[in-house]
Design a protein around this motif. Structure first.
Motif, PDB file in Angstrom:
ATOM      1  N   PHE A 158      -2.192  -9.141  -4.334  1.00  0.00           N
ATOM      2  CA  PHE A 158      -3.189  -8.450  -3.522  1.00  0.00           C
ATOM      3  C   PHE A 158      -4.040  -9.400  -2.680  1.00  0.00           C
ATOM      4  O   PHE A 158      -4.728  -8.953  -1.757  1.00  0.00           O
ATOM      5  N   GLY A 159      -4.061 -10.672  -3.033  1.00  0.00           N
ATOM      6  CA  GLY A 159      -4.951 -11.611  -2.374  1.00  0.00           C
ATOM      7  C   GLY A 159      -6.271 -11.784  -3.076  1.00  0.00           C
ATOM      8  O   GLY A 159      -7.066 -12.658  -2.730  1.00  0.00           O
ATOM      9  N   GLY A 527     -15.931  -7.973   5.018  1.00  0.00           N
ATOM     10  CA  GLY A 527     -14.816  -7.184   4.510  1.00  0.00           C
ATOM     11  C   GLY A 527     -13.635  -8.015   4.082  1.00  0.00           C
ATOM     12  O   GLY A 527     -12.645  -7.473   3.583  1.00  0.00           O
ATOM     13  N   GLU A 528     -13.703  -9.353   4.278  1.00  0.00           N
ATOM     14  CA  GLU A 528     -12.582 -10.205   3.876  1.00  0.00           C
ATOM     15  C   GLU A 528     -12.450 -10.276   2.357  1.00  0.00           C
ATOM     16  O   GLU A 528     -11.362 -10.480   1.830  1.00  0.00           O
ATOM     17  N   ARG A 529     -13.557 -10.134   1.658  1.00  0.00           N
ATOM     18  CA  ARG A 529     -13.554 -10.186   0.199  1.00  0.00           C
ATOM     19  C   ARG A 529     -13.974  -8.825  -0.329  1.00  0.00           C
ATOM     20  O   ARG A 529     -15.078  -8.341  -0.046  1.00  0.00           O
ATOM     21  N   THR A 572      -6.346  -8.304   0.690  1.00  0.00           N
ATOM     22  CA  THR A 572      -7.224  -9.399   1.109  1.00  0.00           C
ATOM     23  C   THR A 572      -6.506 -10.724   1.301  1.00  0.00           C
ATOM     24  O   THR A 572      -7.163 -11.760   1.395  1.00  0.00           O
ATOM     25  N   HIS A 573      -5.186 -10.731   1.349  1.00  0.00           N
ATOM     26  CA  HIS A 573      -4.491 -11.897   1.889  1.00  0.00           C
ATOM     27  C   HIS A 573      -4.885 -12.048   3.360  1.00  0.00           C
ATOM     28  O   HIS A 573      -5.293 -11.077   4.013  1.00  0.00           O
ATOM     29  N   HIS A 579       1.643  -8.795  -1.110  1.00  0.00           N
ATOM     30  CA  HIS A 579       2.825  -9.649  -1.142  1.00  0.00           C
ATOM     31  C   HIS A 579       3.678  -9.304  -2.360  1.00  0.00           C
ATOM     32  O   HIS A 579       3.202  -9.409  -3.503  1.00  0.00           O
ATOM     33  N   PHE A 580       4.900  -8.855  -2.109  1.00  0.00           N
ATOM     34  CA  PHE A 580       5.853  -8.773  -3.207  1.00  0.00           C
ATOM     35  C   PHE A 580       6.133 -10.196  -3.706  1.00  0.00           C
ATOM     36  O   PHE A 580       6.164 -11.147  -2.924  1.00  0.00           O
TER      37      PHE A 580
END
Length: 898
Positions: A158-159, A527-529, A572-573, A579-580
C-alpha cells in the motif's frame, strides 16, 4: 471522565465512586472499559456499551482486570544496583549512563527497547529522544515479535502501514477467513461478532491453521495447513481467481501495478490445485471448497494474526493475502478486506509514532525528505540518518558488545525474545541497563539492571492507544500512583532534560505530547501520508480528557474519522498505486533433522496474557490452564514413548524445558505446541522462549516462533502434587513447579523424579510442616498429605502422590478460601475431596462463572444438551463466550461416548 456525577442537591458524607471510561489493557481489539474504584485500591470492571470496538462486551481477561490491581508485587521506589534511592539520583544515573556511552562509543552504542503496552504518548517521547536528540535509530519494540511482518507487508503493497477495514466488516461479511488466528481465544470479543454474524446472516467461517484449535472446532471448514505454506495456499487462490475470470480488472488497471508478475509468480508457486494441496498438506476437496466459497462470496474478510506474522516468511504471507484482495477488488468495502488482528493493546499506536527501528514518526521513513521534515519539526540537533537495529539484531549486538547501554520500558526481553537464555546472559554484559517496570518479579531483568525505575500500571496511566481498526481511544487513570511510581513519559522527559534537551521535552501532561504528535502527522502533509490526525492537534486539555473513540485518518477540518480505505484506490506509494508483490519460494527456513525431528509451534492459551505479570494475579484466570504443557499428536506420542499427563523434556540447540504432555489429535503429526506464558516467576524450567531460534523474516526482522526444530523425550516424574498456601512461597530451584493465584493465596503444582515419600519429607521440612498434627501417610497408595491450620483457617496444605489429583486440588483450594473451617469439615481436610464432590470436579471450563467440566457433564446428563441449555442452567458461556467452543466440544464428546 465522570459518567456518574451525583444528582444536583444530593448530599452525602461519603463520595460516590466515580466510574471512569478507559480502554482494556490486553489485545489489540481495544475494548472500552468502565472502571469504578472501590476506594481500597481495586475497582469494579464493566464493558463500555458506547465504545465501538466492543459495544459493552468483554472477554474474561478484560472482565477480570479488577482482580489484577493489587500492589503487593509492585516496584514502588527507584533503585541503583538494588539499593533504594531518590528519583533525582536515579534519573541522573540514567542520563549519565547514556551520556557516557555516547561520548565513549557513539550514539549507536545506546538502545531503547519498548513495548506495545506503552501508551502512544510514552512511545512518542522515547522515539523523539532517541532518533532526534541522541542520534540513533536503535529503538525497537516487542511489537517486532508480533506484528512487524504485517507492517512490512502493508508498506510493500500500500505504501504505508494501513489497515483498510473496520470491525463492522466482521458483522457484514458472508465469508470470514481466519488464518494463523485462534480468534476464539486470542480475540474473543471479535469472535463473538463473527459467531453472531454466522447466526444472523449465515456467515461461513474458514480456519487455516496447523492446529485444530477451539476456533477451528466451530468453523465450517478447517484447513490444517503445513507449517510455512500459507503463501502457497493464497498463491493458488490468486491463480484460480484469474483462471475463473473473477478478477476486478477495472480496479487492477486503475489502482495497481505489478499484477502480471505476481500472477506469473503465483503460477510458479502453485501451478495446479493438486500440487498446492500436496504442498499445503490439505485435502484437495477441502482446498476446492475453500476456493469455491471465496469465488462465490464478494463479501469476504481475511483475518490474519500471529500464525502468519511469526514466520521466517511472514511478510510474504501477508502480501500473498493482500494480493488476492487487490486482484478481486475486495478491499475497503463493507464486509470485504484483509484484516490484521493486532496482538497488543497499543502496537498500532507505537507504529504511528515510529516505535520500530526502521521507521520515523507519523508513518515516515528514512528518506532524505522525511528525515529533514521530522528534524525541522522537532528542531532536532542530531537526527538519526538511517534505520536502526531491529529487536533480534539489537540483542545480538549487545551480545557482541557493540551496544553498551540499554533502556527497557514495559517489557521483559529476558523472557520473551528468542534464545531467552542467551539474552539473559547478554543483559549482564551491558555497561549500563535501565529498566522501567512495575513488577518486582520480572524474570532476570531486575537482577541485571543498573537502575530500576518504578512505572505506572494500567489504571494509573493517562494517554491514548490505537486498536486494530485504527481507532484512537483514551486510556484514563482511575487509581492513584502507588509509592513513588511515575508514568513512562515523565521518566523519559526527565532524562531528556538532564541530557540538555529541556526545551524540546518540556511537556506539562500527556495532552501536550498528544497535540505535538497530531501536529506532526499533519505537518507538510497534503494527503501524501494517510496517517493524519491533524484535526486533533489543537485539542484543549479538557477536550483531550473527554476525547471519544475516533478512527483515523482525521485531517484538519474533518469532524469524523474514516472507517474504510482504498475501495477507490488512493494508495500512498509515490505513483499512487498499490503494488502487487512477487513472493519468494515458500520453504521452511529451519528444517527438521535427526537430532531435532519435530517442529515447535508456540502461542497463547485462553485466559492468560504474555508472561502473566498481570493475568497471573487473577484467581479465576488461573484455573483454565494452570500449568505449562506441550501438545503432541498420538502417533508422535507413541513414537517417542510419551503418555498423556506425564512429563516430557523438549529441547532445541538453545535450551530445554520440561512440560506436562497433552496427547491430542488436534495437533499435527511431526509438530508440537507449547504456550509462551510461563517464566521463572511462575514456573520452573518452563520458559518456552529459551527454545526459540533467532531466525527472522528478511524483510520485517520478525522472529520465527511457529516452526522451531526441537526434540522430545520422556521426563520421568515419580511423584506429583500440590501446595495451597496463604502466602507466596519460595520454592526450591530443583523442583519442577508452576504457580497460580487463587482466592486468599496461591497454588503450586509440582512434579519430581523423587519417590512420593522422599519428596514429601523434603517439602515438609522446606515448609516447616514436619511436626504438624495434620499428617496423613499411606505408603500403599503413595499418598502423603500435611496441613497447617491457624485459628481454624487453612494456612498451608501439601499433597504428594504418584499421580495428579485434580479433585484434591479443587477441594484444597476451596478450603483455603474459607474464613473458618468448622469441626464437621475439618475431618475432610486431608480426605482430598469434600463431603459431596458433585459438580466440583474436573478442569475449569468457564472462567467467568467458575464452572468446571464436572458440572457441565452433570447438567448434560440431566438434559441440558446444547451450549444454550448449559448457559441457562449454569450461566457458563453467557458472558464473554470464549468457552462456548469448549462446551460444545465437551457435549459432542459425551454424545459420542468419548
Amino acid at each position: 471522565m465522570n459518567i456518574n456525577a451525583p444528582a444536583p442537591g444530593l448530599l452525602a458524607t461519603t463520595p460516590l465512586p466515580t466510574p471512569t471510561k478507559t480502554t482494556c489493557a490486553y489485545c489489540g481489539v481495544g475494548c472500552g472499559v468502565i472502571a469504578t474504584p472501590d476506594g481500597l485500591g481495586g475497582a469494579a470492571i464493566a464493558g463500555d456499551p458506547a465504545h465501538p470496538a466492543n459495544l459493552g462486551r468483554l472477554c474474561v481477561k478484560g472482565a477480570a482486570l479488577g482482580e489484577t490491581l493489587g500492589t503487593g508485587h509492585r516496584i514502588l521506589h527507584p533503585a541503583i544496583h538494588g539499593v533504594r534511592t531518590t528519583w533525582n539520583r536515579a534519573l541522573d544515573a540514567v542520563a549519565k549512563g547514556i551520556r557516557d556511552t555516547v561520548d565513549m562509543h557513539g550514539p549507536d552504542a545506546v538502545a531503547f527497547y519498548l513495548s506495545g503496552q506503552l501508551l502512544t504518548e510514552d512511545y512518542y517521547v522515547a522515539n523523539k529522544l532517541m532518533k532526534g536528540f541522541i542520534g540513533s535509530s536503535n529503538v525497537d519494540t516487542n511489537s517486532r515479535l508480533c506484528m512487524a511482518s504485517t507492517v512490512a507487508g502493508h508498506r510493500r503493497a500500500f505504501g504505508a502501514d494501513i489497515v483498510p477495514n473496520c470491525y463492522e466488516d466482521l458483522d457484514e461479511a458472508d465469508l470470514v477467513i481466519l488464518t494463523g488466528s485462534n480468534t476464539a481465544w486470542c480475540h474473543p470479543v471479535l469472535w463473538q461478532r463473527i459467531e453472531q454474524a454466522k447466526a444472523r446472516r449465515g456467515t461461513r467461517i474458514v480456519t487455516i491453521d496447523p492446529r485444530r484449535t477451539v476456533t477451528a472446532d466451530s468453523a465450517d471448514l478447517h484447513l490444517p495447513i503445513a507449517p510455512g505454506m500459507d503463501s502457497v495456499l493464497f498463491a493458488r487462490l490468486l491463480v484460480e481467481i484469474a483462471e475463473r475470470n473473477e478478477l476486478d480488472s477495472n480496479y487492477i488497471a486503475r489502482n495497481t501495478i505489478g499484477f502480471d508478475a505476481a500472477l506469473a509468480n503465483a503460477q510458479e508457486i502453485a501451478p495446479s490445485r493438486a500440487e498446492a494441496a500436496a504442498r499445503c498438506g490439505v485435502n484437495e476437496i477441502d482446498l476446492a471448497t475453500f476456493i469455491e466459497w471465496w469465488l462465490a462470496t464478494p463479501r469476504t474478510v481475511t483475518c490474519f494474526s500471529q500464525g502468519v506474522n511469526q514466520s521466517a516468511q511472514g511478510t510474504d504471507k501477508v502480501n500473498a493475502i493482500l494480493n488476492v484482495h487487490l486482484a478481486s477488488g475486495r478491499i475497503g468495502k463493507p464486509g470485504a478486506g484483509p484484516f490484521s488482528l493486532t496482538g497488543q493493546p497499543n502496537a498500532m499506536g507505537g507504529r504511528e509514532v515510529g516505535g520500530l527501528a526502521n521507521q520515523l514518526a507519523a508513518h515516515m521513513g528514512f528518506s532524505a525528505e522525511d528525515i529533514d521534515r521530522v528534524g525541522r519539526f522537532w528542531q532536532a540537533p542530531r537526527m538519526a540518518r538511517g534505520e536502526g537495529k531491529k529487536a533480534v539484531a539489537m540483542f545480538e549486538a549487545i551480545e557482541r558488545g557493540e551496544i553498551k547501554a540499554l533502556w527497557v520500558l514495559c517489557t521483559n526481553p529476558a523472557a520473551s525474545l528468542p534464545r531467552a537464555d542467551a539474552i539473559r546472559a547478554a543483559l549482564r554484559k551491558l555497561d549500563f541497563l535501565a529498566v522501567s517496570e512495575i513488577n518486582a518479579h520480572a524474570d532476570s531483568l531486575i537482577e541485571a539492571a543498573t537502575v530500576v525505575l518504578p512505572a505506572a500500571a494500567w489504571g494509573e496511566k493517562d494517554g491514548t492507544v490505537t486498536n486494530s481498526e485504527r481507532c484512537i481511544s483514551r486510556q484514563r487513570p482511575f487509581l492513584s500512583l502507588p509509592g513513588e511510581a511515575k508514568p513512562d513519559w515523565w521518566q523519559i522527559c526527565e532524562v531528556a532534560k538532564r541530557l540538555g534537551h529541556g526545551v524540546a521535552f518540556d511537556y506539562a501532561s500527556p495532552a501536550t505530547i498528544f497535540r505535538e504528535h497530531a501536529a506532526l502527522s499533519a505537518f507538510e502533509n497534503e494527503g501524501e501520508r494517510l496517517f493524519d490526525i491533524g484535526a486533533l492537534a489543537d485539542l484543549a486539555d479538557e477536550a483531550y480528557d473527554a476525547l471519544e473513540p475516533v478512527q483515523w485518518p482525521l485531517p484538519r477540518g474533518a469532524t469524523a474519522g474514516t472507517k474504510r480505505l482504498y475501495a477507490e484506490g488512493g494508495f500512498t506509494h509515490a505513483d499512487g498505486k498499490a503494488h502487487f508483490v512477487v513472493l519468494a519460494p515458500p520453504v521452511l527456513k529451519a528444517e527438521r533433522s535427526a537430532d531435532y525431528p519435530l517442529l515447535l509451534n508456540t502461542g497463547r492459551v485462553r485466559d492468560q496474557w504474555h508472561t502473566m505479570t498481570r493475568t497471573g494475579l487473577s484467581p479465576r484466570l488461573a484455573q483454565h490452564r494452570n500449568a505449562p504443557f506441550v501438545e503432541v499428536h498420538p502417533e508422535d506420542a507413541a513414537r517417542y514413548g510419551l503418555t498423556d499427563g506425564d512429563f516430557a523434556a523438549v529441547s532445541s540447540p538453545h535450551g530445554q524445558v520440561e512440560l506436562r504432555v497433552v496427547v491430542t489429535d488436534a495437533q499435527q503429526r511431526g509438530s508440537l505446541f507449547a504456550p509462551i506464558h510461563w517464566t521463572d516467576a511462575t514456573a520452573a524450567r518452563a520458559r518456552v522462549g529459551s527454545l526459540i531460534h533467532a531466525l527472522t523474516d528478511p524483510v520485517s526482522g520478525q522472529p520465527d516462533s511457529k516452526a522451531v526444530p526441537v526434540a522430545i523425550r520422556p521426563w520421568t516424574m515419580r511423584a506429583q502434587g500440590f501446595i495451597v498456601s496463604r502466602r507466596r512461597l519460595p520454592m526450591p530451584a530443583w523442583l519442577n513447579h508452576a504457580r497460580m493465584t487463587v482466592d486468599e493465596g496461591e497454588v503450586v503444582s509440582f512434579a519430581s523424579p523423587r519417590a512420593p515419600d522422599a519428596l514429601h519429607d523434603l517439602l515438609s521440612n522446606w515448609l516447616n510442616l514436619w511436626t504438624s498434627p495434620l499428617n496423613q501417610r499411606n505408603p500403599a497408595s503413595g499418598l502423603y498429605r500435611s496441613a497447617s491450620l491457624v485459628r481454624n483457617r487453612l494456612e498451608i496444605l501439601l499433597s504428594t502422590s504418584p499421580e495428579p489429583d485434580e479433585t484434591g486440588l479443587a477441594w484444597a483450594t476451596e478450603l483455603l478460601a474459607k474464613e473458618s473451617i468448622d469441626a464437621a469439615t475439618r475431618r475432610f481436610i486431608l480426605a482430598g475431596r469434600p463431603p459431596s464432590a458433585a459438580g466440583s470436579t474436573g478442569r475449569q471450563v468457564c472462567a467467568c462463572f467458575g464452572v468446571r467440566s464436572g458440572a457441565i457433564e452433570e447438567a448434560a446428563r440431566a438434559g441440558a444438551d446444547s451450549v444454550e441449555a448449559i448457559g441457562k442452567v449454569l450461566k457458563a458461556g453467557t458472558n464473554c463466550g470464549s468457552c462456548q467452543p469448549e462446551i460444545r466440544k465437551l457435549l459432542e464428546g459425551m454424545r459420542m461416548g468419548v
